[in-house]
Write a protein that holds these residues in place. Structure first.
Motif, short mmCIF file in Angstrom:
data_model
loop_
_atom_site.label_atom_id
_atom_site.label_comp_id
_atom_site.label_asym_id
_atom_site.label_seq_id
_atom_site.Cartn_x
_atom_site.Cartn_y
_atom_site.Cartn_z
N UNK A 305 70.20 34.04 30.81
CA UNK A 305 69.31 32.94 31.18
C UNK A 305 67.98 32.94 30.44
N UNK A 306 67.98 33.48 29.21
CA UNK A 306 66.74 33.53 28.42
C UNK A 306 66.65 32.33 27.49
N UNK A 307 65.43 31.86 27.27
CA UNK A 307 65.23 30.70 26.42
C UNK A 307 65.25 31.06 24.94
N UNK A 332 67.90 44.54 32.85
CA UNK A 332 66.55 43.97 32.71
C UNK A 332 66.25 43.77 31.22
N UNK A 333 65.47 42.74 30.93
CA UNK A 333 65.04 42.48 29.56
C UNK A 333 63.52 42.57 29.52
N UNK A 334 63.00 43.51 28.72
CA UNK A 334 61.55 43.68 28.60
C UNK A 334 61.03 42.75 27.51
N UNK A 335 60.09 41.87 27.91
CA UNK A 335 59.55 40.87 26.98
C UNK A 335 58.16 41.23 26.47
N UNK A 336 57.40 42.03 27.24
CA UNK A 336 56.09 42.47 26.77
C UNK A 336 55.71 43.76 27.47
N UNK A 364 56.40 43.09 31.41
CA UNK A 364 56.89 41.77 31.79
C UNK A 364 58.38 41.72 31.50
N UNK A 365 59.20 41.51 32.51
CA UNK A 365 60.65 41.55 32.33
C UNK A 365 61.29 40.29 32.88
N UNK A 371 61.28 35.86 36.15
CA UNK A 371 60.20 36.74 35.67
C UNK A 371 59.80 37.77 36.72
N UNK A 372 59.44 38.95 36.24
CA UNK A 372 59.03 40.03 37.12
C UNK A 372 58.11 40.96 36.34
#
Length: 477
Positions: A305-307, A332-336, A364-365, A371-372
């Motif tokens: 579900x990621x853009x 989990x996907x770590x974005x920052x 930020x995941x 978002x979490x």
């Protein structure tokens, strides 16, 4: 064994490995010849800049450099290398050719920066002094001293040495976190063996990373010329404060193509942190989240579900780690991390490696597309493992982490640092310098993962190894 696929590498002109002293002679093979001037000829007046414009004197870097340049030193290293020649083992050959040397001396040149005048501390690059048997430091006033090695960190390319000298000039370390793109900077060093050379430019980028063949990366990028021999020299601001340590010049065409305005420097704040750890522990102790990650594919990003296809996908959370304590989960996907954008798995690993034990990361995941934000405290990174602690069949072996530069080149696993003679590991064929890529005990990327994979010992232990440029399997008995 089958051949190892060739890794894509980038040529790093400038600094790595120092600069061979003999290379300077090649540059001077064709000295300029003076031409006589006919007595009757009239020379034109030399052009010069005006002393002032609109009543204001032209700005000059000279006053700042007069105070700063004495803090930049030249470093000459010597390494004794034994020449391996099978003829040297023949007594007849040695009698016939007694003058043939059995060893040679490699010399290289680099630069350094005095950061503590009272204690004689000199900051330089690890690669400038790596494996050196003798390190000589020459000051701007011509004095020369033999240096004492205090410690170094290959993964950030920072080293600290000390010279027994008085009357030194030190440079003040700036807060490099305040550096902005467009700030003016000046590089001081000893390129090509020439002493005290200055080049200037601006900050082209900060936080530069993702360059293959280097270690942990958070570089200042500048268009100030950084050439061979500049390694370990100073990158200063207009106040004469140290903002970085010159370390490399990126040039895909190689060093002979000349400088193309892509110089890299280690930020002063990172160098300061490494120095503090070297003085306190003699080595750098890093923190780790305790996760294994992989890059995202467009298919995975869509399924999660990621853009966009970016971030580090967590595939494994090690028990008892900082990540486990923070509640991170596989998937989990770590974005920052601490506000820094995470493009891929390597970017998260790079940020981890630049943090000290006990540091906190705000992550930020995305979990199930939502978002979490989680906060994790980094635990101490595992630095070595004995084979006996994993499995009796690995008895006599000692494992360490791969050099970070090797990881940046695309390889993962652990390095065999030592294999005792007559041990079970040696009997099965394991050798010092082998890289463990996988095993029948389970998957792993590093020491922590290797230890976790042996939670259940397999009935048959098979290791996939890389030796030189060949891969193969070893059955451990």
């Amino acid at each position: 064994m089958r051949p190892l696929p060739t890794l894509l590498t980038l040529s790093l002109a400038a600094a790595f490995g120092g600069f061979a002293a003999s290379g300077i002679h090649a540059l001077l093979d064709n000295p300029a010849q003076a031409a006589s001037v006919p007595a009757a000829s009239v020379l034109p007046a030399a052009a010069s800049l005006p002393a002032s414009v609109a009543g204001q004197p032209l700005p000059s870097l000279a006053p700042m450099l007069e105070k700063t340049m004495p803090a930049v030193v030249s470093i000459n290293t010597k390494q004794v290398v034994r020449v391996r020649n099978p003829f040297f083992d023949d007594p007849v050959f040695r009698r016939l050719f007694p003058q043939v040397p059995a060893e040679r001396i490699n010399e290289s040149l680099g630069s350094g920066v005095i950061i503590d005048a009272a204690k004689g501390y000199v900051l330089t690059n690890h690669h400038v002094i790596d494996n050196a048997d003798d390190v000589q430091v020459t000051l701007a006033d011509g004095r020369s001293f033999s240096a004492e090695f205090l410690g170094s960190d290959a993964d950030t390319d920072v080293a600290l040495i000390r010279i027994p000298a008085e009357g030194l000039t030190a440079i003040t370390l700036a807060n490099s976190d305040q550096l902005k793109v467009g700030d003016f900077v000046v590089a001081i060093g000893n390129p090509f063996g020439f002493s005290q050379t200055v080049t200037s430019g601006i900050v082209s980028a900060v936080g530069r990373s993702g360059i293959r063949g280097l270690g942990y990366q958070n570089f200042i990028q500048t268009d100030a010329s950084i050439n061979p021999g500049n390694s370990g020299g100073a990158l200063v601001n207009l106040s004469g404060q140290l903002v970085g340590i010159n370390t490399a010049s990126f040039n895909p065409q190689g060093s002979m193509a000349g400088n193309i305005g892509l110089g890299l420097a280690i930020p002063a704040n990172l160098a300061r942190s490494v120095v503090e750890q070297l003085l306190a522990h003699g080595e750098v102790i890093r923190g780790t989240l305790g996760v294994e990650t992989q890059n995202l594919t467009p298919q995975l990003a869509n399924a999660l579900g990621l853009e966009e296809t970016r971030g580090a996908l967590i595939t494994r959370v090690l028990p008892g780690s900082g990540a486990a304590d923070a509640g991170l989960q596989p998937g989990d996907v770590v974005l920052s991390a601490n506000g820094q954008r995470i493009a891929n798995a390597a970017a998260l690993h790079n940020i981890e490696g630049l943090q000290a034990v006990g540091s906190r990361l705000s992550l930020e995941i995305r979990r199930d597309g939502k978002p979490l934000t989680l906060r994790a405290t980094l635990h101490e990174q595992l630095r070595q493992l004995s084979g006996e602690s994993l499995d009796p069949r690995l008895g006599g072996a000692r494992f360490i982490e791969l050099p970070e530069a090797t990881r940046q080149a695309g390889l993962s696993g652990v390095l065999v640092a030592e294999v005792a003679r007559g041990s079970r590991a040696e009997t099965s064929g394991l050798a010092r310098g082998d890289v463990l890529l996988a095993s029948s005990a389970g998957e792993f990327n590093d020491l922590a993962g290797l230890r976790a994979s042996f939670k259940r010992k397999p009935p048959q232990l098979v290791l996939r190894i890389l030796r030189g440029n060949r891969r193969g399997d070893l059955v451990m008995r």
